[in-house]
Design a protein around this motif. Structure first.
Motif, mmCIF file in Angstrom:
data_model
loop_
_atom_site.group_PDB
_atom_site.id
_atom_site.type_symbol
_atom_site.label_atom_id
_atom_site.label_comp_id
_atom_site.label_asym_id
_atom_site.label_seq_id
_atom_site.Cartn_x
_atom_site.Cartn_y
_atom_site.Cartn_z
ATOM 1 N N GLU A 145 0.864 -1.171 0.000
ATOM 2 C CA GLU A 145 0.000 0.000 0.000
ATOM 3 C C GLU A 145 0.906 1.227 0.000
ATOM 4 O O GLU A 145 1.764 1.373 0.875
ATOM 5 C CB GLU A 145 -0.894 0.014 1.242
ATOM 6 N N ASN A 146 0.743 2.063 -0.999
ATOM 7 C CA ASN A 146 1.540 3.281 -1.110
ATOM 8 C C ASN A 146 0.744 4.460 -0.569
ATOM 9 O O ASN A 146 -0.461 4.570 -0.809
ATOM 10 C CB ASN A 146 1.927 3.538 -2.568
ATOM 11 N N TYR A 147 1.427 5.321 0.162
ATOM 12 C CA TYR A 147 0.782 6.507 0.703
ATOM 13 C C TYR A 147 1.830 7.600 0.910
ATOM 14 O O TYR A 147 3.027 7.354 0.793
ATOM 15 C CB TYR A 147 0.071 6.189 2.027
ATOM 16 N N ARG A 148 1.365 8.791 1.227
ATOM 17 C CA ARG A 148 2.265 9.920 1.497
ATOM 18 C C ARG A 148 2.072 10.355 2.946
ATOM 19 O O ARG A 148 0.943 10.414 3.443
ATOM 20 C CB ARG A 148 1.986 11.077 0.558
ATOM 21 N N THR A 149 3.177 10.698 3.587
ATOM 22 C CA THR A 149 3.121 11.208 4.952
ATOM 23 C C THR A 149 2.630 12.650 4.921
ATOM 24 O O THR A 149 2.496 13.257 3.848
ATOM 25 C CB THR A 149 4.507 11.154 5.620
ATOM 26 N N GLY A 163 4.633 14.829 2.870
ATOM 27 C CA GLY A 163 4.648 14.587 1.433
ATOM 28 C C GLY A 163 5.597 13.481 1.002
ATOM 29 O O GLY A 163 5.734 13.208 -0.185
ATOM 30 N N GLU A 164 6.239 12.819 1.972
ATOM 31 C CA GLU A 164 7.165 11.738 1.649
ATOM 32 C C GLU A 164 6.391 10.486 1.247
ATOM 33 O O GLU A 164 5.435 10.088 1.921
ATOM 34 C CB GLU A 164 8.042 11.429 2.866
ATOM 35 N N LYS A 165 6.796 9.880 0.126
ATOM 36 C CA LYS A 165 6.130 8.675 -0.355
ATOM 37 C C LYS A 165 6.604 7.470 0.462
ATOM 38 O O LYS A 165 7.805 7.269 0.643
ATOM 39 C CB LYS A 165 6.437 8.454 -1.836
ATOM 40 N N MET A 166 5.645 6.685 0.956
ATOM 41 C CA MET A 166 5.938 5.519 1.786
ATOM 42 C C MET A 166 5.224 4.296 1.208
ATOM 43 O O MET A 166 4.199 4.432 0.543
ATOM 44 C CB MET A 166 5.452 5.740 3.222
ATOM 45 N N THR A 167 5.778 3.131 1.480
ATOM 46 C CA THR A 167 5.149 1.877 1.096
ATOM 47 C C THR A 167 5.035 0.994 2.334
ATOM 48 O O THR A 167 6.009 0.793 3.050
ATOM 49 C CB THR A 167 5.973 1.140 0.023
#
Length: 115
Positions: free
Chosen positions: A38-42, A45-49
């Protein structure tokens, strides 16, 4: 609400080759692990998986399909039910495990992620 069932659907990537066993009864058993991302942004704005690992089990005909077509790194979709079980390990400690018992598998082309 009587129509709601114990139903799990996952699309992911196999983490290792399936383990296939032929039991004395003649039944075939496949055990494998699948990762879903699941990909999301903190808030910065940092992209996290976020990767979740799932233990899966399949029997007989479905196990045969998995044995023939799926390997580590392959993408697939599965449908099944969530099952909890317990067992006693070699040290005598009771262990608990949650698995998806697969009753359907969907194969995807192996040149990229499913669309």
């Amino acid at each position: 609400m009587t129509s709601i069932k114990n139903r799990v659907q996952l699309i992911g990537t196999l983490g290792k080759d399936p383990e296939i066993k032929e039991l004395e009864s003649g039944k075939k058993l496949a055990r494998f692990v699948m990762a879903t991302n699941e990909n999301y942004r903190t808030s910065d704005g940092e992209k996290m998986t976020d990767t979740q690992w799932h233990d899966l089990v399949a029997w007989d005909g479905v196990a045969g399909i998995i044995e023939k077509y799926l390997k580590k790194g392959h993408h697939a979709g599965v449908e099944g039910k969530l099952v909890n079980r317990s067992y006693t390990d070699k040290e005598g400690v009771k262990q608990y495990k949650t698995e998806v018992v697969v009753n359907e598998v969907m194969l995807f082309p192996q040149n990229g992620n499913p669309s």
